[in-house]
Design an enzyme around this catalytic site. Structure first.
Site, PDB file in Angstrom:
ATOM      1  N   CYS A   1       0.815  -1.178  -0.212  1.00 49.55           N
ATOM      2  CA  CYS A   1       0.294   0.431  -0.103  1.00 49.55           C
ATOM      3  C   CYS A   1       0.604   1.490   0.205  1.00 49.55           C
ATOM      4  O   CYS A   1       1.672   1.766   1.329  1.00 49.55           O
ATOM      5  CB  CYS A   1      -0.839  -0.142   1.178  1.00 49.55           C
ATOM      6  N   GLY A   2       0.832   1.978  -0.946  1.00 53.09           N
ATOM      7  CA  GLY A   2       1.835   3.511  -1.001  1.00 53.09           C
ATOM      8  C   GLY A   2       1.400   4.758  -0.179  1.00 53.09           C
ATOM      9  O   GLY A   2       2.260   5.103   0.298  1.00 53.09           O
ATOM     10  N   HIS A   3      -0.450   4.038   0.330  1.00 53.87           N
ATOM     11  CA  HIS A   3      -0.233   4.405   1.619  1.00 53.87           C
ATOM     12  C   HIS A   3      -0.276   4.738   2.543  1.00 53.87           C
ATOM     13  O   HIS A   3       0.509   5.629   3.207  1.00 53.87           O
ATOM     14  CB  HIS A   3      -2.167   5.751   1.356  1.00 53.87           C
ATOM     15  N   CYS A   4      -0.042   3.839   3.241  1.00 53.37           N
ATOM     16  CA  CYS A   4       0.739   3.038   4.377  1.00 53.37           C
ATOM     17  C   CYS A   4       2.182   3.449   4.390  1.00 53.37           C
ATOM     18  O   CYS A   4       3.209   3.843   4.910  1.00 53.37           O
ATOM     19  CB  CYS A   4       0.768   1.794   4.176  1.00 53.37           C
TER      20      CYS A   4
END
Length: 521
Positions: free
Chosen positions: A71-74
């Site tokens: 996950c990029g946001h993570c």
């Protein structure tokens, strides 16, 4: 040994063996022994199904992030999360931060109904069944402050003039609740709001001398600020009590400057203001004649507070994307633009007029009174727009092509930055190639970020619409799988699919600062 003593010892041993097992949804759940240490990474507890219960018993307050390695946001949140843990550790705060790899701990993601990443849950006093959803910022200071306001009082109790003045002087925006009875439920409402309004500092009091000092006779929430008019009062309704929504909006509106400067720091607050109408003045601050316009713009703002948000956009400060959104070029500056954030309709004043307090006021009244028609963006039509299998549409030729009664037209509305649009691009090209010799079928695409259509506002990408041949301007939205085979079935069946075709996830929405980024599982 006495037989009765033996029986007592056996019962004690059996009872001690049952301690800590706990019953999960499917029976006894696996728990770590009390002496086991929970592993850490960069000050963050690394939890599993085995160690979550132990962590909840050891730590009275625990913020847990459910993440996925892909996950990029993570990944973007990770360094801020670690910084927040370090800040809290330096303060010896009782709260701890933890994380769970949701892809590896599927039982936990199911238990806590995790459907997207990152998801954060706040656990208090070991309560595993009712964690609070984290609603705060995604940067270190904001995370730490969100937790501080849940660990201790969210507002300072004020006892005298010196304490009140010290608090007011400490920040640009300070909110003080004046309540004659601190046991009143209005105080609880006030403190609950203070937990989440992290960009303001809160205090409260019941002292008569403070009521007198600030000229109050009734329960009132006062916002003190070091700009504009300096103070705004919210009178508590004696009959209805303190309404959380009304007070929240009041504080949000009055904590903002009458004229906001648009930049990366202020844009989140501008978009979150819940003021639907925005008036933008585009200037180049390096030019003296442009700077001279700011006074008149500010002079017009006070009567519109809460109804129209006044915003200055400096075109010399990396705001090209704002110019592009309004279809403006640098040489057209200085100029005004008005936008309704709900409908995204844009309005422009008559060309050539000066920007003065009077002209700004007149323009606002004209737009709000429905006397100005919105304008629509459109790219220039490329000369080869119909030479490729996928036809290129812009605002200027959309109506002509989409509602041609002799054609069945399938249109992709896309955004250049949209990952889902990029993923389906090859399938869309293949579809156009497959049907390029069908004279009654047109496969087309339109950049919905650069072309606006009054009858078809597009908010998610990609959006696929089918315009069947014939009269009546009929439109069918396509909501199924985005691949060549399913597209073909849809076209061959005249704009409908055989029963029980799978549907696709919700399209991507345009980036917005008021929305927290998430990735679906």
């Amino acid at each position: 040994m006495d037989g009765r003593l033996q029986l007592v010892l056996l019962l004690l041993l059996a009872a001690s063996g049952l301690r800590g097992q706990g019953l999960g949804p499917g029976g006894p759940e696996e728990e770590a022994p009390e002496e086991e240490e929970v592993p850490e990474e960069d000050g963050i507890l690394v939890l599993s199904q085995r160690t979550l219960g132990l962590a909840l018993r050891k730590h009275r307050t625990l913020l847990v992030q459910f993440y996925a390695p892909w996950c990029g946001h993570c990944k973007a949140l990770a360094p801020e999360y670690s910084k927040a843990a370090a800040v809290l550790a330096a303060e010896s705060a009782k709260a701890r931060l933890a994380k769970v790899d949701g892809t590896a701990e599927t039982e936990l993601t199911q238990e806590f109904a995790v459907t997207e990443y990152p998801t954060l849950r706040f656990f208090r006093d070991g309560n595993r069944t009712h964690p609070e959803e984290y609603t705060g910022p995604r940067e270190a200071d904001g995370i730490a402050e969100w937790l501080r306001r849940r660990l201790g009082p969210s507002a300072t109790r004020l006892e005298d003039e010196e304490g009140a003045q010290t608090l007011i002087d400490s920040r640009d925006v300070v909110v003080i609740g004046f309540f004659k009875d601190l046991q009143d439920e209005d105080v609880a409402t006030f403190l609950a709001l203070a937990q989440d309004a992290l960009d303001m500092t809160f205090g409260f009091t019941d002292q008569p001398e403070l009521f007198q000092k600030f000229g109050l006779t009734k329960d009132t929430v006062v916002l003190f600020k070091k700009f504009d008019e300096g103070r705004a009062d919210f009178l508590v309704d004696k009959e209805l009590g303190l309404d959380l929504g009304d007070l929240s909006r009041f504080l949000l509106v009055h904590s903002m400057r009458l004229v906001m400067e648009f930049n990366s720091q202020t844009s989140p607050k501008i978009f979150a203001a819940r003021i639907l109408n925005h008036l933008l003045l585009f200037v180049n601050r390096t030019l003296a004649p442009h700077r001279e316009l700011l006074a008149g713009f500010a002079e017009a703002a006070p009567p519109f507070r809460g109804q129209v948000l006044f915003v200055v956009v400096d075109v010399g400060a990396s705001n090209d994307h704002v110019l592009q959104y309004f279809g403006l070029k640098t040489e057209e500056v200085p100029t005004l633009r008005f936008i309704n954030m709900e409908t995204t309709k844009k309005y422009a004043p008559a060309a050539g007029g000066p920007v003065t307090a009077a002209s700004v006021t007149a323009f606002c009244h004209a737009v709000l009174g429905g006397q100005v028609k919105p304008y629509l963006l459109s790219q220039e039509l490329p000369p080869d727009w119909d030479q490729r299998p996928v036809k290129t549409l812009v605002g200027k030729n959309f109506e002509q092509v989409a509602f041609d009664e002799t054609k069945n037209v399938f249109i992709k509305f896309y955004a250049p930055w949209c990952s889902h649009c990029k993923e389906m691009a090859a399938a869309w090209e293949a579809l156009a190639e497959k049907y390029k010799d069908h004279e009654d079928i047109v496969i087309a695409e339109l950049d919905a970020t650069a072309n606006e259509l009054e009858a078809f506002p597009v908010h998610g990408f990609p959006t696929l619409k089918y315009f069947p041949a014939g009269p009546g301007r009929k439109v069918i939205e396509y909501k199924s799988t985005r691949d060549l085979e399913t597209f073909s079935k849809f076209l061959d069946n005249g704009g409908q699919l055989p029963a029980e075709e799978p549907t696709v996830p919700v399209p991507e929405t345009a980036p917005n600062a008021s929305t927290e980024p998430k990735e679906e599982l």
